[in-house]
Write an enzyme that holds these catalytic residues in place. Sequence first.
Site, PDB file in Angstrom:
ATOM      1  N   ASP A  13      42.847  41.627  41.318  1.00  0.00           N
ATOM      2  CA  ASP A  13      41.476  41.562  41.838  1.00  0.00           C
ATOM      3  C   ASP A  13      40.562  40.870  40.834  1.00  0.00           C
ATOM      4  OD1 ASP A  13      40.988  43.624  44.338  1.00  0.00           O
ATOM      5  OD2 ASP A  13      42.602  44.319  43.058  1.00  0.00           O
ATOM      6  N   GLU A  38      21.389  29.022  48.252  1.00  0.00           N
ATOM      7  CA  GLU A  38      20.428  28.242  48.959  1.00  0.00           C
ATOM      8  C   GLU A  38      20.710  28.486  50.435  1.00  0.00           C
ATOM      9  OE1 GLU A  38      17.953  26.808  47.386  1.00  0.00           O
ATOM     10  OE2 GLU A  38      18.786  27.608  45.556  1.00  0.00           O
ATOM     11  N   ASP A  70      36.540  38.166  48.891  1.00  0.00           N
ATOM     12  CA  ASP A  70      37.340  39.352  48.598  1.00  0.00           C
ATOM     13  C   ASP A  70      38.595  38.861  47.890  1.00  0.00           C
ATOM     14  OD1 ASP A  70      38.798  41.664  48.411  1.00  0.00           O
ATOM     15  OD2 ASP A  70      38.358  42.344  50.441  1.00  0.00           O
ATOM     16  N   LEU A 110      41.169  40.308  46.674  1.00  0.00           N
ATOM     17  CA  LEU A 110      42.444  40.941  47.044  1.00  0.00           C
ATOM     18  C   LEU A 110      42.153  41.973  48.133  1.00  0.00           C
ATOM     19  CD1 LEU A 110      45.445  40.800  46.187  1.00  0.00           C
ATOM     20  CD2 LEU A 110      45.032  42.812  44.779  1.00  0.00           C
ATOM     21  N   ASP A 111      42.251  41.543  49.364  1.00  0.00           N
ATOM     22  CA  ASP A 111      42.039  42.419  50.509  1.00  0.00           C
ATOM     23  C   ASP A 111      43.337  43.158  50.794  1.00  0.00           C
ATOM     24  OD1 ASP A 111      40.678  43.463  52.781  1.00  0.00           O
ATOM     25  OD2 ASP A 111      41.648  41.977  54.057  1.00  0.00           O
ATOM     26  N   THR A 145      44.080  46.042  48.682  1.00  0.00           N
ATOM     27  CA  THR A 145      44.479  46.375  47.310  1.00  0.00           C
ATOM     28  C   THR A 145      45.420  47.578  47.271  1.00  0.00           C
ATOM     29  OG1 THR A 145      42.443  45.450  46.382  1.00  0.00           O
ATOM     30  CG2 THR A 145      43.647  47.030  45.024  1.00  0.00           C
ATOM     31  N   THR A 167      43.057  50.979  60.600  1.00  0.00           N
ATOM     32  CA  THR A 167      43.289  51.242  59.183  1.00  0.00           C
ATOM     33  C   THR A 167      44.565  52.032  58.931  1.00  0.00           C
ATOM     34  OG1 THR A 167      42.297  52.210  57.184  1.00  0.00           O
ATOM     35  CG2 THR A 167      41.874  53.339  59.271  1.00  0.00           C
ATOM     36  N   HIS A 215      42.514  54.506  55.453  1.00  0.00           N
ATOM     37  CA  HIS A 215      41.163  55.077  55.519  1.00  0.00           C
ATOM     38  C   HIS A 215      40.928  55.749  56.873  1.00  0.00           C
ATOM     39  CE1 HIS A 215      39.940  53.111  51.763  1.00  0.00           C
ATOM     40  NE2 HIS A 215      40.583  52.051  52.202  1.00  0.00           N
ATOM     41  N   LYS A 231      44.381  42.459  59.652  1.00  0.00           N
ATOM     42  CA  LYS A 231      44.146  42.967  61.009  1.00  0.00           C
ATOM     43  C   LYS A 231      43.708  41.844  61.952  1.00  0.00           C
ATOM     44  CE  LYS A 231      42.946  47.633  59.420  1.00  0.00           C
ATOM     45  NZ  LYS A 231      42.946  47.379  57.958  1.00  0.00           N
ATOM     46  N   ASP A 249      34.853  41.616  53.434  1.00  0.00           N
ATOM     47  CA  ASP A 249      36.061  41.871  54.219  1.00  0.00           C
ATOM     48  C   ASP A 249      36.033  41.151  55.562  1.00  0.00           C
ATOM     49  OD1 ASP A 249      37.318  43.800  52.453  1.00  0.00           O
ATOM     50  OD2 ASP A 249      35.776  45.215  53.068  1.00  0.00           O
TER      51      ASP A 249
END
Length: 271
Positions: free
Chosen positions: A50, A73, A80, A82-83, A85, A158, A161, A187, A210
């Site tokens: 990461d 601007e 991200d 390391l999606d 992790t 998930t 989670h 996903k 993400d």
Amino acid sequence: MASPALLMRVVASAYSVAEKAATIVRNVMSAGDLGIVEKTGANDLQTKADRLVQMSICASLARKFPKVTIIGEELVIWVDPLDGTKEYTEGLLDHVTVLIGIAYGGKAIAGVINQPYYNYEAGASAVLGRTIWGVLGMGAFGFQLTEAPAGKHIIVTTRSHSSALVNDCISALNPDNVIRVGGAGNKIIQLIEGKASAYVFASPGCKKWDTCAPEAILHAVGGKITDIHGNSFQYNKEVKHMNSAGVLATLRNYDYYASRIPNTVKQSLVP
């Protein structure tokens, strides 16, 4: 409008640095020292990969585009490094992605998703990794667009989670199958390659870095992603990072799934 020439220069650079990032991710794993630290809890981890990828991407893009905000601007870049992790630390390498999203006027307009370990189960001689990219109005590339089987309701959600609210929401959709994987980028790939019909995550936890790149790619092929209430995500540099009202995404038939989200779930998630 963002300059088309500038946008394509940023996308090309993001593609290149994502490929380099994939090499860093694989090298850290091969070295055997992941350098794992907990950011906010056991399911919110950070590794040496990461940190090295974040530094590499930000340094490279900042050097080439000093007036672009990297998270400006006009363009804002959401990274991200390391999606997925947690899955990376557990050796579930096909879940892992590197995400670089590009936003203009608060809207995701281009994205790059690199899978460092794509094809890793094909044997020692296999060429690892692939990069998927997309631009609104142009399309998305690096994969074969496929729709989920007609009449099937396959939910991807998930792996690490989950909660009672997440499961209650999924149950209300009466799915034929539920796929539990890590990583928001992974996903969305399930959707655009026809392995799932809808990505449903009825919980806070997902961040703008993400969803920005995956959203741009999904929208580029005609899909849709919102929070559980149906609100579009905003990606300007002042916006809060947390997607506090969850995620609902589909390649097709968005209204079917949106209409079946229970009010009790919506009431539990404040935008």
